[in-house]
Design a protein around this motif. Structure first.
Motif, PDB file in Angstrom:
ATOM      1  N   GLU A 143      33.979  30.669  46.343  1.00  0.00           N
ATOM      2  CA  GLU A 143      35.170  31.403  46.003  1.00  0.00           C
ATOM      3  C   GLU A 143      36.169  30.561  45.445  1.00  0.00           C
ATOM      4  OE1 GLU A 143      37.804  33.890  49.282  1.00  0.00           O
ATOM      5  OE2 GLU A 143      36.963  31.838  50.237  1.00  0.00           O
ATOM      6  N   THR A 144      36.254  29.236  45.667  1.00  0.00           N
ATOM      7  CA  THR A 144      37.337  28.563  45.023  1.00  0.00           C
ATOM      8  C   THR A 144      36.842  28.525  43.263  1.00  0.00           C
ATOM      9  OG1 THR A 144      37.840  27.086  46.837  1.00  0.00           O
ATOM     10  CG2 THR A 144      38.323  26.213  44.631  1.00  0.00           C
ATOM     11  N   THR A 145      35.604  28.129  43.177  1.00  0.00           N
ATOM     12  CA  THR A 145      35.091  28.217  41.757  1.00  0.00           C
ATOM     13  C   THR A 145      35.368  29.472  40.738  1.00  0.00           C
ATOM     14  OG1 THR A 145      33.600  26.224  42.313  1.00  0.00           O
ATOM     15  CG2 THR A 145      33.474  27.441  40.154  1.00  0.00           C
ATOM     16  N   ALA A 146      34.941  30.638  41.512  1.00  0.00           N
ATOM     17  CA  ALA A 146      35.161  31.780  40.999  1.00  0.00           C
ATOM     18  C   ALA A 146      36.710  32.131  40.550  1.00  0.00           C
ATOM     19  CB  ALA A 146      34.487  32.959  41.935  1.00  0.00           C
ATOM     20  N   LYS A 147      37.448  31.570  41.429  1.00  0.00           N
ATOM     21  CA  LYS A 147      38.957  32.025  41.219  1.00  0.00           C
ATOM     22  C   LYS A 147      39.718  31.109  40.177  1.00  0.00           C
ATOM     23  CE  LYS A 147      40.441  33.418  45.808  1.00  0.00           C
ATOM     24  NZ  LYS A 147      40.889  32.896  47.010  1.00  0.00           N
ATOM     25  N   ALA A 148      38.965  29.836  39.911  1.00  0.00           N
ATOM     26  CA  ALA A 148      39.389  29.025  38.801  1.00  0.00           C
ATOM     27  C   ALA A 148      39.016  29.490  37.524  1.00  0.00           C
ATOM     28  CB  ALA A 148      38.835  27.403  39.171  1.00  0.00           C
ATOM     29  N   LEU A 149      37.902  30.211  37.433  1.00  0.00           N
ATOM     30  CA  LEU A 149      37.372  30.670  35.896  1.00  0.00           C
ATOM     31  C   LEU A 149      38.141  31.728  35.553  1.00  0.00           C
ATOM     32  CD1 LEU A 149      33.674  30.655  36.741  1.00  0.00           C
ATOM     33  CD2 LEU A 149      34.721  28.955  35.735  1.00  0.00           C
TER      34      LEU A 149
END
Length: 149
Positions: A143-149
């Motif tokens: 979740e966190t990584t997808a939002k950061a991309l």
């Protein structure tokens, strides 16, 4: 996809269905590793897949101990878990990670339920809680990584 794993009345059925779930998860992870453009992301996802491989080994041992046959591959849900990844691949790495987060929602739910199963012995409950912690960590990262991309 909403999982029903963890609602089984018999521990044998629970362990069997968790094994199916882990096989499905491993297939999805392998699909993600192949499809991600960012190889650093792939490397992190591979460590999560390794957690699932370890979960599978423990579950197979549980199945042996309780006298039930361990499935050797995933079930029909595997097409859904890997299919989501293939579709998301059309939209890039962030979409792939978001699709995996939804797969992790199911594994978190399954292990939450398993950890409360009335027929699980203390050692089994301890494993289910460890697996739950792993799945929560995976889900948070996706979740966190997808939002950061």
């Amino acid at each position: 996809m909403v999982t029903m794993v963890g609602n089984e009345s018999k521990i044998e059925e629970l362990v069997t269905n968790l094994i199916y779930l882990e096989h499905d998860a491993i297939a999805a992870y392998e699909s993600v590793i192949e499809r991600l453009d960012d190889k650093q992301l792939s490397a992190q996802v591979a460590t999560f897949r390794d957690d699932h491989l370890q979960h599978l080994q423990v579950l197979k041992e549980m199945a042996r101990e309780i006298g039930t046959e361990a499935p050797t591959e995933g079930d029909m849900k595997q097409m859904l878990t890997t299919g989501k990844i293939a579709l998301a691949d059309l939209f890039g790495d962030a979409a792939i990670l978001k699709a995996m987060k939804t797969n992790e929602d199911d594994t978190v739910t399954a292990y939450e339920r398993a950890s409360r199963h009335e027929d699980a012995i203390p050692e089994s409950k301890a494993f289910f809680l460890k697996a739950l912690h792993d799945e929560q960590r995976h889900r948070e990262w996706f979740e966190t990584t997808a939002k950061a991309l």
